[in-house]
Design a protein around this motif. Structure first.
Motif, PDB file in Angstrom:
ATOM      1  N   LEU A  31       0.719  -1.354  -0.005  1.00  0.00           N
ATOM      2  CA  LEU A  31       0.110   0.162  -0.113  1.00  0.00           C
ATOM      3  C   LEU A  31       0.829   1.350   0.101  1.00  0.00           C
ATOM      4  CD1 LEU A  31      -2.859  -0.935   2.421  1.00  0.00           C
ATOM      5  CD2 LEU A  31      -2.723  -1.194  -0.316  1.00  0.00           C
ATOM      6  N   ASP A  32       1.960   1.143   0.722  1.00  0.00           N
ATOM      7  CA  ASP A  32       2.914   2.254   0.526  1.00  0.00           C
ATOM      8  C   ASP A  32       3.246   2.640  -0.864  1.00  0.00           C
ATOM      9  OD1 ASP A  32       2.918   3.308   3.519  1.00  0.00           O
ATOM     10  OD2 ASP A  32       4.018   1.596   3.903  1.00  0.00           O
ATOM     11  N   ALA A  33       3.703   1.449  -1.446  1.00  0.00           N
ATOM     12  CA  ALA A  33       4.317   1.526  -2.699  1.00  0.00           C
ATOM     13  C   ALA A  33       3.346   2.089  -3.811  1.00  0.00           C
ATOM     14  CB  ALA A  33       4.560  -0.108  -3.443  1.00  0.00           C
ATOM     15  N   ALA A  34       1.893   1.714  -3.681  1.00  0.00           N
ATOM     16  CA  ALA A  34       0.907   2.033  -4.473  1.00  0.00           C
ATOM     17  C   ALA A  34       0.847   3.646  -4.316  1.00  0.00           C
ATOM     18  CB  ALA A  34      -0.499   1.585  -4.156  1.00  0.00           C
ATOM     19  N   HIS A  35       0.955   4.215  -2.712  1.00  0.00           N
ATOM     20  CA  HIS A  35       0.790   5.584  -2.791  1.00  0.00           C
ATOM     21  C   HIS A  35       1.935   6.300  -3.474  1.00  0.00           C
ATOM     22  CE1 HIS A  35       0.811   9.092   0.378  1.00  0.00           C
ATOM     23  NE2 HIS A  35       0.212   9.321  -0.522  1.00  0.00           N
ATOM     24  N   LEU A  36       3.103   5.652  -3.379  1.00  0.00           N
ATOM     25  CA  LEU A  36       4.265   6.186  -4.222  1.00  0.00           C
ATOM     26  C   LEU A  36       3.975   6.639  -5.517  1.00  0.00           C
ATOM     27  CD1 LEU A  36       7.232   7.094  -4.036  1.00  0.00           C
ATOM     28  CD2 LEU A  36       8.229   4.940  -4.264  1.00  0.00           C
ATOM     29  N   TYR A  37       3.510   5.435  -6.395  1.00  0.00           N
ATOM     30  CA  TYR A  37       3.212   5.597  -7.719  1.00  0.00           C
ATOM     31  C   TYR A  37       2.262   6.553  -8.059  1.00  0.00           C
ATOM     32  CZ  TYR A  37       5.631   1.301  -9.135  1.00  0.00           C
ATOM     33  OH  TYR A  37       6.386   0.162  -9.678  1.00  0.00           O
ATOM     34  N   ARG A  38       1.380   6.652  -7.215  1.00  0.00           N
ATOM     35  CA  ARG A  38       0.277   8.042  -7.439  1.00  0.00           C
ATOM     36  C   ARG A  38       1.177   9.166  -7.249  1.00  0.00           C
ATOM     37  NH1 ARG A  38      -2.747  11.526  -4.113  1.00  0.00           N
ATOM     38  NH2 ARG A  38      -2.616  10.167  -2.297  1.00  0.00           N
ATOM     39  N   LEU A  39       1.828   9.403  -6.106  1.00  0.00           N
ATOM     40  CA  LEU A  39       2.612  10.592  -6.073  1.00  0.00           C
ATOM     41  C   LEU A  39       3.524  10.909  -7.461  1.00  0.00           C
ATOM     42  CD1 LEU A  39       3.556  10.736  -2.368  1.00  0.00           C
ATOM     43  CD2 LEU A  39       1.668  11.898  -3.373  1.00  0.00           C
ATOM     44  N   ALA A  40       4.255   9.890  -7.601  1.00  0.00           N
ATOM     45  CA  ALA A  40       5.227   9.912  -8.872  1.00  0.00           C
ATOM     46  C   ALA A  40       4.111  10.523 -10.103  1.00  0.00           C
ATOM     47  CB  ALA A  40       5.702   8.648  -9.272  1.00  0.00           C
ATOM     48  N   LEU A  41       2.977  10.060 -10.265  1.00  0.00           N
ATOM     49  CA  LEU A  41       2.323  10.370 -11.291  1.00  0.00           C
ATOM     50  C   LEU A  41       1.969  11.781 -11.328  1.00  0.00           C
ATOM     51  CD1 LEU A  41       0.241   9.498 -13.804  1.00  0.00           C
ATOM     52  CD2 LEU A  41      -1.299   9.526 -12.090  1.00  0.00           C
ATOM     53  N   GLU A  42       1.436  12.222 -10.269  1.00  0.00           N
ATOM     54  CA  GLU A  42       0.928  13.476  -9.989  1.00  0.00           C
ATOM     55  C   GLU A  42       1.931  14.628 -10.068  1.00  0.00           C
ATOM     56  OE1 GLU A  42      -3.042  12.219  -7.096  1.00  0.00           O
ATOM     57  OE2 GLU A  42      -1.019  12.836  -6.148  1.00  0.00           O
ATOM     58  N   SER A  43       3.113  14.350  -9.275  1.00  0.00           N
ATOM     59  CA  SER A  43       4.066  15.284  -8.980  1.00  0.00           C
ATOM     60  C   SER A  43       5.617  15.224  -9.434  1.00  0.00           C
ATOM     61  CB  SER A  43       3.887  15.997  -7.432  1.00  0.00           C
ATOM     62  OG  SER A  43       4.063  14.966  -6.684  1.00  0.00           O
ATOM     63  N   ALA A  44       6.130  13.970  -9.480  1.00  0.00           N
ATOM     64  CA  ALA A  44       7.402  13.710  -9.806  1.00  0.00           C
ATOM     65  C   ALA A  44       8.051  14.358 -10.787  1.00  0.00           C
ATOM     66  CB  ALA A  44       7.689  12.222  -9.672  1.00  0.00           C
ATOM     67  N   PRO A  45       9.263  15.231 -10.742  1.00  0.00           N
ATOM     68  CA  PRO A  45       9.802  15.808 -11.754  1.00  0.00           C
ATOM     69  C   PRO A  45      10.275  14.982 -12.961  1.00  0.00           C
ATOM     70  CG  PRO A  45      10.625  16.624  -9.582  1.00  0.00           C
ATOM     71  CD  PRO A  45       9.925  15.433  -9.564  1.00  0.00           C
ATOM     72  N   ALA A  46      10.469  15.556 -14.211  1.00  0.00           N
ATOM     73  CA  ALA A  46      10.697  14.590 -15.245  1.00  0.00           C
ATOM     74  C   ALA A  46      12.269  14.172 -14.836  1.00  0.00           C
ATOM     75  CB  ALA A  46      11.020  15.470 -16.611  1.00  0.00           C
TER      76      ALA A  46
END
Length: 275
Positions: free
Chosen positions: A176-191
C-alpha cells in the motif's frame, strides 16, 4: 487525471488502481482476461483489453489519457531476454504516443532492464519517472513473492535457513505504501526522477529467517554460501545471499512520501505464516 495502467490486475497494479481511484483519478486498466475485466469493473475502473505485445492497443490507449503507469511485465524466467525486449517495445510504443505532450509516464525498474529505463528517459516532452521497488513488496495478500517462497522452503526442508552470519540486508516496502508512491510519482515527480520504493532500508536476513522459524516452530540455521543454491534453488539462492542496502530518503524529501504501513518483520509475524 485519466490514467492508463498496465498490469492493472496484478499484485501491485491492483493496489495502484485502488489508490488512484480513491484519490479521484479515472483509471483505464489493461487486462487480457475476463476475470481481469470483472476485477477492474468491480473497483470502478475502465477496461482496455489487450496484452503487452499488442502495440497498436498500447499506442491507442496511451494517446487517449493524461498519463501512464506501466506495471505489467512478462516474468518469463526461461527466456528473460525476451521479457526485457517485450518491455522495451511497450515502453517505446507508449512513449512515442506521449512524446511532446508533457504528460507523466511512470515505469518500474526491472533487473537488467536498463534499456527500457534509458528509452523512457530519452523521450522528449514527457514527464518520465522510474520507480525502483524493494526486493520484497509485502502485505497479507502476497502469495507469490519472496517471503511466501521462503516460508514454503522452510516447511519443506524443516529448517529456516540464512547464509553465513545472516547480516546481508533486504530492503522492503508494504504494497500500500508502494501504491501511494506510484500515485505521487504520477501527480508530481519531476521529469527524469528515479524514485526508491523503500520502507525498511535493510532488514538483516537473519532476522527474516528467525521470525519465519519462530512462527513455524522450526530450527533457524546458518548454511554456507556454497549450499544456497541447493537449499533455496538457483535464482532464490542468489537473492537470499545478496546484500541490498537502499534508502528512500531522497524520494521522501522530493515527494513528501512517508511509508506508514507495517514493516516486513511485523507483516511476516501477523500474516504470512498463517496464509
Amino acid at each position: 487525471m485519466r490514467v492508463f495502467v498496465t498490469g492493472a490486475t496484478g499484485y501491485i497494479g491492483s493496489a495502484v488502481v485502488r489508490e488512484l481511484i480513491g484519490a479521484g483519478h479515472t483509471v483505464v486498466g489493461l487486462t487480457r482476461s475476463d476475470k481481469g475485466v470483472e476485477a477492474l469493473k468491480e473497483v470502478g475502473a475502465e477496461v482496455q483489453r489487450g496484452i503487452l505485445n499488442d502495440l497498436d492497443s498500447l499506442r491507442a490507449a496511451a494517446a487517449a489519457v493524461d498519463g501512464v503507469i506501466h506495471l505489467a511485465f512478462e516474468h518469463n524466467l526461461s527466456d528473460f531476454a525476451a521479457s526485457l525486449t517485450t518491455d522495451l517495445r511497450a515502453v517505446e510504443t507508449m512513449g512515442t504516443a506521449l512524446a511532446g505532450t508533457g504528460k507523466p509516464f511512470v515505469i518500474t525498474a526491472h533487473l537488467n532492464g536498463e534499456a527500457s529505463e534509458n528509452a523512457l528517459l530519452a523521450l522528449a516532452g514527457v514527464r518520465s519517472v522510474v520507480v525502483s521497488l524493494s526486493p520484497s513488496v509485502h502485505d497479507e495478500d502476497d502469495r507469490h513473492g519472496f517471503v511466501p517462497r521462503l516460508i514454503n522452503i522452510a516447511r519443506a526442508k524443516g529448517v529456516s535457513a540464512y547464509i553465513g552470519d545472516g547480516s546481508n540486508r533486504w530492503p522492503a516496502v508494504h504494497r500500500l505504501d508502494a501504491a501511494h508512491l506510484y500515485r505521487l510519482a504520477l501527480e508530481s515527480a519531476p521529469a527524469g526522477s528515479r524514485l526508491n520504493g523503500v520502507g525498511d532500508e535493510g532488514v538483516p536476513f537473519h532476522d527474516i529467517a528467525s521470525v519465519i522459524g519462530r512462527n513455524l516452530n522450526l530450527p533457524v540455521v546458518s548454511i554456507a554460501r556454497e549450499e544456497a543454491e541447493a537449499h533455496f534453488g538457483s535464482f532464490l539462492g542468489n537473492v537470499v545471499a545478496s546484500d541490498f542496502p537502499r534508502s528512500s530518503a531522497q524520494t521522501q524529501e522530493l515527494l513528501g512520501w512517508r511509508p506508514v504501513h507495517p514493516g516486513l518483520l511485523a507483516d511476516i509475524e501477523q500474516h504470512y505464516v498463517n496464509n
